[in-house]
Design a protein around this motif. Structure first.
Motif, mmCIF file in Angstrom:
data_model
loop_
_atom_site.group_PDB
_atom_site.id
_atom_site.type_symbol
_atom_site.label_atom_id
_atom_site.label_comp_id
_atom_site.label_asym_id
_atom_site.label_seq_id
_atom_site.Cartn_x
_atom_site.Cartn_y
_atom_site.Cartn_z
ATOM 1 N N SER A 1 38.290 99.477 29.206
ATOM 2 C CA SER A 1 38.089 100.915 29.006
ATOM 3 C C SER A 1 37.721 101.276 27.573
ATOM 4 N N THR A 2 38.053 100.420 26.611
ATOM 5 C CA THR A 2 37.762 100.726 25.202
ATOM 6 C C THR A 2 36.798 99.741 24.555
ATOM 7 N N GLY A 3 36.736 98.532 25.087
ATOM 8 C CA GLY A 3 35.949 97.486 24.440
ATOM 9 C C GLY A 3 36.700 96.801 23.316
ATOM 10 N N PHE A 4 37.909 97.241 23.011
ATOM 11 C CA PHE A 4 38.705 96.624 21.953
ATOM 12 C C PHE A 4 39.247 95.277 22.443
ATOM 13 N N ASP A 5 39.441 94.356 21.508
ATOM 14 C CA ASP A 5 39.961 93.052 21.887
ATOM 15 C C ASP A 5 41.477 93.087 22.070
ATOM 16 N N LEU A 6 41.948 92.320 23.073
ATOM 17 C CA LEU A 6 43.376 92.105 23.251
ATOM 18 C C LEU A 6 43.820 90.832 22.542
ATOM 19 N N GLY A 7 42.985 89.827 22.572
ATOM 20 C CA GLY A 7 43.300 88.574 21.902
ATOM 21 C C GLY A 7 42.596 87.409 22.562
ATOM 22 N N ASP A 8 42.606 86.285 21.868
ATOM 23 C CA ASP A 8 42.016 85.049 22.372
ATOM 24 C C ASP A 8 43.161 84.131 22.792
ATOM 25 N N PRO A 9 43.335 83.882 24.089
ATOM 26 C CA PRO A 9 44.467 83.066 24.546
ATOM 27 C C PRO A 9 44.502 81.670 23.938
ATOM 28 N N ASP A 10 43.336 81.154 23.545
ATOM 29 C CA ASP A 10 43.265 79.787 23.026
ATOM 30 C C ASP A 10 43.429 79.697 21.512
ATOM 31 N N LYS A 11 43.573 80.829 20.844
ATOM 32 C CA LYS A 11 43.649 80.816 19.380
ATOM 33 C C LYS A 11 45.024 81.281 18.912
ATOM 34 N N VAL B 1 58.733 87.888 31.342
ATOM 35 C CA VAL B 1 57.522 88.429 31.960
ATOM 36 C C VAL B 1 57.037 89.603 31.115
ATOM 37 N N VAL B 2 55.776 89.568 30.708
ATOM 38 C CA VAL B 2 55.213 90.614 29.844
ATOM 39 C C VAL B 2 54.159 91.397 30.604
ATOM 40 N N ARG B 3 54.355 92.711 30.656
ATOM 41 C CA ARG B 3 53.384 93.608 31.293
ATOM 42 C C ARG B 3 52.704 94.416 30.195
ATOM 43 N N HIS B 4 51.525 93.995 29.851
ATOM 44 C CA HIS B 4 50.792 94.538 28.710
ATOM 45 C C HIS B 4 50.069 95.816 29.135
ATOM 46 N N CYS B 5 50.469 96.954 28.562
ATOM 47 C CA CYS B 5 49.839 98.244 28.886
ATOM 48 C C CYS B 5 48.772 98.644 27.873
ATOM 49 N N PHE B 6 48.581 97.851 26.822
ATOM 50 C CA PHE B 6 47.616 98.075 25.742
ATOM 51 C C PHE B 6 47.845 99.440 25.093
ATOM 52 N N ILE B 7 46.793 100.198 24.758
ATOM 53 C CA ILE B 7 46.970 101.475 24.050
ATOM 54 C C ILE B 7 47.561 102.502 25.009
ATOM 55 N N ILE B 8 48.704 103.029 24.626
ATOM 56 C CA ILE B 8 49.455 103.914 25.502
ATOM 57 C C ILE B 8 50.297 104.832 24.621
ATOM 58 N N ALA B 9 50.389 106.102 24.978
ATOM 59 C CA ALA B 9 51.194 107.038 24.193
ATOM 60 C C ALA B 9 52.670 106.680 24.318
ATOM 61 N N GLY C 1 41.888 110.588 17.484
ATOM 62 C CA GLY C 1 41.818 109.157 17.783
ATOM 63 C C GLY C 1 43.134 108.516 18.146
ATOM 64 N N SER C 2 44.121 109.312 18.533
ATOM 65 C CA SER C 2 45.468 108.804 18.796
ATOM 66 C C SER C 2 45.564 108.150 20.172
ATOM 67 N N ALA C 3 46.760 107.655 20.486
ATOM 68 C CA ALA C 3 46.991 107.059 21.798
ATOM 69 C C ALA C 3 46.885 108.086 22.914
ATOM 70 N N ARG C 4 46.981 109.366 22.580
ATOM 71 C CA ARG C 4 46.854 110.403 23.606
ATOM 72 C C ARG C 4 45.421 110.494 24.131
ATOM 73 N N THR C 5 44.456 109.895 23.443
ATOM 74 C CA THR C 5 43.078 109.897 23.930
ATOM 75 C C THR C 5 42.946 109.144 25.246
ATOM 76 N N LEU C 6 43.910 108.249 25.531
ATOM 77 C CA LEU C 6 43.872 107.469 26.764
ATOM 78 C C LEU C 6 45.020 107.850 27.688
ATOM 79 N N SER C 7 45.556 109.055 27.510
ATOM 80 C CA SER C 7 46.683 109.485 28.331
ATOM 81 C C SER C 7 46.253 110.586 29.307
ATOM 82 N N ILE C 8 47.210 111.352 29.800
ATOM 83 C CA ILE C 8 46.980 112.265 30.923
ATOM 84 C C ILE C 8 46.644 113.687 30.493
ATOM 85 N N ASP C 9 46.465 113.940 29.204
ATOM 86 C CA ASP C 9 46.413 115.302 28.693
ATOM 87 C C ASP C 9 45.426 116.202 29.441
ATOM 88 N N ARG C 10 44.188 115.775 29.508
ATOM 89 C CA ARG C 10 43.177 116.623 30.139
ATOM 90 C C ARG C 10 43.530 116.906 31.611
#
Length: 647
Positions: A6-16, A129-137, A283-292
């Motif tokens: 949804s953002t194109g931002f990287d989460l990480g490289d599992p092999d690095k 067990v890790v549930r990664h929600c990425f950018i979140i308010a 540009g905050s985490a609210r940009t990807l939340s439910i506000d609108r």
């Protein structure tokens, strides 16, 4: 590299592995990184950005320093620190459940993915067990965590706790983490203390870097990849849970039928009398939340700008000049559509959104001070409680020690009592829970000094709660036998004849009991002191204050009707009167309240060392005063602190 779709931002490289085995940091580097951390229940924070040549900086930055850096990189020493943070949290989770499940999220600052990559690897390597929600308010992940932690352990969506990567309102180069276990709130001071001790011991160990490297290597790359690829699904679940939870918070109704009835009533009021909201999201985490979706679902108009994550256009803290853009946006929208009356701008993690409003009397928009926002929120929520059939018995409001005493006056008019805790969201939440166990109804709580409104059952401040309260105050219609919240307020003032159905927020603001209060985000309210021992500093201050009182009491009586004082210490959830023993407040808050002849509060001076920033905060609060009166008390207060610091 795995990217967030949804953002194109990287989460990480599992092999690095995010730490070079051939260039581990030296002990002195680890020591410097550890000394730069601020560790408290409000969060573990520091400057994590590690800028290099060509890295960008915040557009408002005057000095190109690491704290204003927009680089995504962190230093090797901070990578070590983060690995040990994850480890001590993981150990706390494993002490609670055999196979814990944890929600992991981050705000929108650029170093977030690097820290989340470290946390995910360490926790996965520990069998968690890790549930990664990425950018979140912050309110979103905490609402989701509260719901998931209440589920039986054998249910798929059960979660043991959460780790949230954020530095809240601090500059973009800062970062840190907040933890929660078994609820939708952060760990209390008592709960976080052993984790802090364990982290300090781990960072002080000679083999700290090699231990961190082992922790980072423990997770198999395929497990890391699986965690990252599942992030979009967990984010969708969080959004759905947060939407339902916010409806519960705003309506104050548990059943879906009753919630829908209140929401339908608000929609009816908004159709009859439209209301528009300007959202400057910075540009905050609210940009990807439910506000609108949330506001449109109510029937309100909403216009969002700077609504892409990391679209930072001004300082992250939503105070003072940071709200100027929202003011201009609201004025522009108002010129096109008179329905637009409110605006907000959140901090980076989206748990605080201070407001701007249209003021017809001034013919322009203006920002509301943090204390004004909290006062209006309390008014709205207490009036809504009073509106319920039968009202509420033993109603309380819980605030931090730096909240204006205006709250006591508002609460008394609406049949509620105010309780104070030490500054720190965890302290306020813990006191509210304690009072509920004693049979009190605590609908609203928060830190009035920063405008943060927490509305039960939420355990974190949330701009949607604040704006939801404003909408209910302005647009809830009268019902048979149930007057509207704003009508209830005017009746409590004995001014019901002034009530109008089409009132603006400025009309209600004008009815608040008048108090002049220092904004804790002003530079003059954040002192740099040399004294490390805050107890000793306050003890020296006490001697200076006693002498000053003798010199000034006649003037204070003449100007403000002040004849006596009492000192109160706040430590955790307890507020106690301490007489002349100012040092009894230790590292907590100290409030010197001044009274008139009948015991009516007239003013207070407050002080406390910040738990999240290297400053000593002070403020003054004056009944019926203006800016000149507040400046008089604050300058006197600052002078005494300065003399005590230099003694």
């Amino acid at each position: 590299m795995i990217y967030n779709p949804s953002t194109g931002f990287d989460l990480g490289d599992p092999d690095k592995i995010p730490l070079d085995a051939q260039a581990l940091p030296e002990p002195r580097e680890i020591k410097a990184a550890a000394e730069g951390l601020i560790l408290s229940a409000s969060g573990w924070r520091g400057v994590f950005a590690f800028p290099g040549p060509g890295d960008s900086f915040a557009p408002w930055s005057l000095a190109k320093e690491a704290e204003d850096s927009l680089t995504p990189r962190i230093s090797p020493s901070h990578a070590v620190a983060a690995a040990h943070m994850a480890k001590v949290f993981g150990q706390a989770l494993l002490a609670r459940e055999e196979t814990p499940k944890v929600l992991l999220g981050l705000d929108s600052r650029p170093t977030g993915p690097a820290l989340a990559d470290i946390f995910a690897r360490v926790l996965l390597g520990m069998g968690i067990v890790v549930r990664h929600c990425f950018i979140i308010a912050a309110p979103e992940i905490m609402a989701y965590a509260g719901i998931c932690s209440s589920l039986p352990k054998d249910e798929e969506d059960h979660a043991t706790g959460f780790a949230y990567i954020s530095a809240s309102h601090n500059p973009p180069g800062h970062n840190g983490v907040k933890f929660g276990i078994g609820s939708g709130g952060v760990l209390s001071s008592r709960e976080i203390a052993p984790l802090i001790a364990a982290l300090k011991a781990a960072l002080a160990a000679p083999d700290s870097p090699s231990q961190a490297l082992s922790l980072l290597k423990a997770a198999p790359p395929h497990k890391v990849a699986e965690c990252y690829r599942g992030s979009s699904g967990w984010k969708r679940k969080a959004l759905s849970a947060y939407t339902l939870f916010t409806h519960r918070v705003v309506t104050d109704e548990e059943s879906l039928d009753r919630r829908n009835a209140v929401l339908d009533e608000l929609e009816e009021g908004l159709v009859r009398n439209p209301l528009g909201i300007a959202a400057e999201l910075n540009g905050s985490a609210r940009t990807l939340s439910i506000d609108r979706d949330f506001f449109e679902g109510l029937g309100a108009k909403i216009h969002c700008v700077n609504d892409r994550p990391r679209q930072f256009v001004h300082r992250i803290v939503p105070e003072g000049e940071s709200l100027d853009l929202c003011v201009r946006l609201l004025e522009s929208l108002r010129a096109q559509d008179p329905a637009f009356q409110l605006g907000y701008s959140p901090d980076c993690d989206g748990d605080r959104g201070n407001l701007v409003m249209w003021d017809s009397g001034l013919g322009k928009a203006r920002l509301l001070e943090a204390q004004e926002v909290f006062s209006l929120s309390c008014l709205a929520e207490l009036a809504c409680l009073a509106r319920k059939p039968g009202g509420a018995m033993r109603t309380a409001v819980v605030v931090n020690d730096a909240t204006s005493m205006r709250i006591e006056r508002i609460a008394s008019l609406l049949g509620a009592r105010v309780f104070r805790a030490e500054t720190g969201e965890a302290n306020v939440v813990a006191l509210a829970e304690s009072l509920r166990e004693q049979g009190w109804t605590v609908r609203i709580l928060g830190e009035g000094s920063n405008g943060g409104t927490i509305v039960h059952p939420s355990k974190v401040r949330d701009p949607l709660s604040t704006l939801g309260a404003m909408i209910r105050l302005l647009r809830s219609p009268d019902r048979p036998g149930e007057p509207s919240p704003s009508r209830i307020w005017f009746a409590a003032l004995g001014r019901e004849d002034e009530y109008r159905e089409d009132m603006e927020l400025a009309d209600i603001l004008a009815t608040l009991p008048p108090w002049a209060t220092t904004s804790v985000f002003e530079p003059r309210a954040a002192l740099k002191v040399a004294s490390q021992d805050k107890r000793a500093l306050k003890e020296r201050y006490a001697g200076i204050f006693m002498e000053e009182w003798k010199k000034r009491v006649a003037e204070l009586n003449l100007r403000y009707g002040i004849v006596e004082w009492k000192a109160f210490a706040t430590q955790g959830i307890a507020e106690t009167e301490v007489g002349e023993d100012f040092g009894a407040s230790g590292s907590g808050g100290l409030r010197i309240v001044m009274f008139g002849p009948g015991g009516q509060p007239k003013a207070f001076l407050w002080m406390r060392g910040s738990g999240t920033e290297p400053v000593f905060r002070i403020m003054a609060d004056v009944a019926g005063g203006d800016a000149e009166d507040e400046a008089y008390f604050l300058s006197w207060h600052a002078d005494m602190v300065g003399r005590a610091d230099g003694a």
